[in-house]
Write a protein that holds these residues in place. Structure first.
Motif, PDB file in Angstrom:
ATOM      1  N   MET A 156       0.849  -1.186   0.000  1.00 40.32           N
ATOM      2  CA  MET A 156       0.000   0.000   0.000  1.00 40.32           C
ATOM      3  C   MET A 156       0.887   1.240   0.000  1.00 40.32           C
ATOM      4  O   MET A 156       1.087   1.894   1.013  1.00 40.32           O
ATOM      5  CB  MET A 156      -0.898  -0.036   1.220  1.00 40.32           C
ATOM      6  CG  MET A 156      -2.160   0.695   1.053  1.00 40.32           C
ATOM      7  SD  MET A 156      -3.258   0.241   2.409  1.00 40.32           S
ATOM      8  CE  MET A 156      -4.422   1.519   2.224  1.00 40.32           C
ATOM      9  N   LYS A 157       1.458   1.557  -1.133  1.00 44.14           N
ATOM     10  CA  LYS A 157       2.408   2.665  -1.220  1.00 44.14           C
ATOM     11  C   LYS A 157       1.697   4.015  -1.196  1.00 44.14           C
ATOM     12  O   LYS A 157       0.737   4.231  -1.913  1.00 44.14           O
ATOM     13  CB  LYS A 157       3.199   2.541  -2.510  1.00 44.14           C
ATOM     14  CG  LYS A 157       4.102   1.325  -2.532  1.00 44.14           C
ATOM     15  CD  LYS A 157       4.717   1.163  -3.872  1.00 44.14           C
ATOM     16  CE  LYS A 157       6.077   1.799  -3.862  1.00 44.14           C
ATOM     17  NZ  LYS A 157       6.806   1.602  -5.088  1.00 44.14           N
ATOM     18  N   GLY A 158       2.202   4.902  -0.391  1.00 41.29           N
ATOM     19  CA  GLY A 158       1.702   6.270  -0.368  1.00 41.29           C
ATOM     20  C   GLY A 158       0.343   6.449   0.285  1.00 41.29           C
ATOM     21  O   GLY A 158      -0.308   7.458   0.047  1.00 41.29           O
ATOM     22  N   TRP A 159      -0.072   5.514   1.125  1.00 41.23           N
ATOM     23  CA  TRP A 159      -1.406   5.612   1.697  1.00 41.23           C
ATOM     24  C   TRP A 159      -1.545   6.798   2.638  1.00 41.23           C
ATOM     25  O   TRP A 159      -2.629   7.386   2.748  1.00 41.23           O
ATOM     26  CB  TRP A 159      -1.815   4.310   2.381  1.00 41.23           C
ATOM     27  CG  TRP A 159      -1.061   3.994   3.644  1.00 41.23           C
ATOM     28  CD1 TRP A 159       0.101   3.294   3.752  1.00 41.23           C
ATOM     29  CD2 TRP A 159      -1.419   4.380   4.960  1.00 41.23           C
ATOM     30  NE1 TRP A 159       0.497   3.211   5.052  1.00 41.23           N
ATOM     31  CE2 TRP A 159      -0.422   3.872   5.830  1.00 41.23           C
ATOM     32  CE3 TRP A 159      -2.471   5.103   5.506  1.00 41.23           C
ATOM     33  CZ2 TRP A 159      -0.467   4.070   7.198  1.00 41.23           C
ATOM     34  CZ3 TRP A 159      -2.501   5.293   6.873  1.00 41.23           C
ATOM     35  CH2 TRP A 159      -1.509   4.776   7.707  1.00 41.23           C
ATOM     36  N   LYS A 160      -0.448   7.181   3.303  1.00 42.41           N
ATOM     37  CA  LYS A 160      -0.514   8.333   4.219  1.00 42.41           C
ATOM     38  C   LYS A 160      -0.694   9.631   3.441  1.00 42.41           C
ATOM     39  O   LYS A 160      -1.417  10.525   3.871  1.00 42.41           O
ATOM     40  CB  LYS A 160       0.739   8.389   5.090  1.00 42.41           C
ATOM     41  CG  LYS A 160       0.835   7.224   6.070  1.00 42.41           C
ATOM     42  CD  LYS A 160       2.087   7.295   6.903  1.00 42.41           C
ATOM     43  CE  LYS A 160       3.262   7.046   6.041  1.00 42.41           C
ATOM     44  NZ  LYS A 160       4.160   6.003   6.250  1.00 42.41           N
ATOM     45  N   THR A 161      -0.056   9.720   2.290  1.00 39.10           N
ATOM     46  CA  THR A 161      -0.216  10.900   1.440  1.00 39.10           C
ATOM     47  C   THR A 161      -1.652  10.991   0.940  1.00 39.10           C
ATOM     48  O   THR A 161      -2.263  12.067   0.962  1.00 39.10           O
ATOM     49  CB  THR A 161       0.758  10.839   0.248  1.00 39.10           C
ATOM     50  OG1 THR A 161       2.086  10.761   0.743  1.00 39.10           O
ATOM     51  CG2 THR A 161       0.619  12.057  -0.634  1.00 39.10           C
ATOM     52  N   TRP A 162      -2.182   9.853   0.486  1.00 39.67           N
ATOM     53  CA  TRP A 162      -3.567   9.843   0.003  1.00 39.67           C
ATOM     54  C   TRP A 162      -4.545  10.170   1.133  1.00 39.67           C
ATOM     55  O   TRP A 162      -5.515  10.904   0.926  1.00 39.67           O
ATOM     56  CB  TRP A 162      -3.902   8.489  -0.609  1.00 39.67           C
ATOM     57  CG  TRP A 162      -3.390   8.354  -2.003  1.00 39.67           C
ATOM     58  CD1 TRP A 162      -2.237   7.756  -2.400  1.00 39.67           C
ATOM     59  CD2 TRP A 162      -3.998   8.862  -3.188  1.00 39.67           C
ATOM     60  NE1 TRP A 162      -2.092   7.849  -3.763  1.00 39.67           N
ATOM     61  CE2 TRP A 162      -3.171   8.522  -4.272  1.00 39.67           C
ATOM     62  CE3 TRP A 162      -5.163   9.569  -3.437  1.00 39.67           C
ATOM     63  CZ2 TRP A 162      -3.473   8.862  -5.577  1.00 39.67           C
ATOM     64  CZ3 TRP A 162      -5.457   9.907  -4.741  1.00 39.67           C
ATOM     65  CH2 TRP A 162      -4.631   9.562  -5.794  1.00 39.67           C
ATOM     66  N   ALA A 163      -4.294   9.642   2.317  1.00 37.57           N
ATOM     67  CA  ALA A 163      -5.177   9.899   3.458  1.00 37.57           C
ATOM     68  C   ALA A 163      -5.143  11.377   3.853  1.00 37.57           C
ATOM     69  O   ALA A 163      -6.188  11.980   4.129  1.00 37.57           O
ATOM     70  CB  ALA A 163      -4.787   9.031   4.642  1.00 37.57           C
ATOM     71  N   GLY A 164      -3.944  11.954   3.868  1.00 33.20           N
ATOM     72  CA  GLY A 164      -3.828  13.375   4.200  1.00 33.20           C
ATOM     73  C   GLY A 164      -4.493  14.263   3.167  1.00 33.20           C
ATOM     74  O   GLY A 164      -5.191  15.223   3.499  1.00 33.20           O
ATOM     75  N   GLY A 165      -4.284  13.944   1.904  1.00 34.09           N
ATOM     76  CA  GLY A 165      -4.908  14.725   0.832  1.00 34.09           C
ATOM     77  C   GLY A 165      -6.417  14.603   0.852  1.00 34.09           C
ATOM     78  O   GLY A 165      -7.140  15.596   0.716  1.00 34.09           O
TER      79      GLY A 165
END
Length: 58
Positions: free
Chosen positions: A1-10
């Motif tokens: 699950m790459k980049g899930w924190k970025t997607w969640a923040g956005g």
């Protein structure tokens, strides 16, 4: 699950912006429109920048 924190923040910023706009509509004022649009734009920018960083790392 790459980049899930970025997607969640956005996504959090985008949904917060939508909430600010809807709150303004429900109160009958348009004071939060600019703030809501700014939050939505910030969320899209976070996702876009995160995607570019992830792409560059590959």
């Amino acid at each position: 699950m790459k980049g899930w924190k970025t997607w969640a923040g956005g996504a959090g910023l985008i949904f917060t912006g939508i909430g600010v706009i809807l709150k303004g509509f429900s109160e009958g004022t348009f004071d939060g429109m600019t703030e809501g649009i700014g939050l939505i734009s910030s969320g899209l920018a976070v996702i876009g920048i995160g995607h570019k960083i992830e792409k560059a790392a590959l």
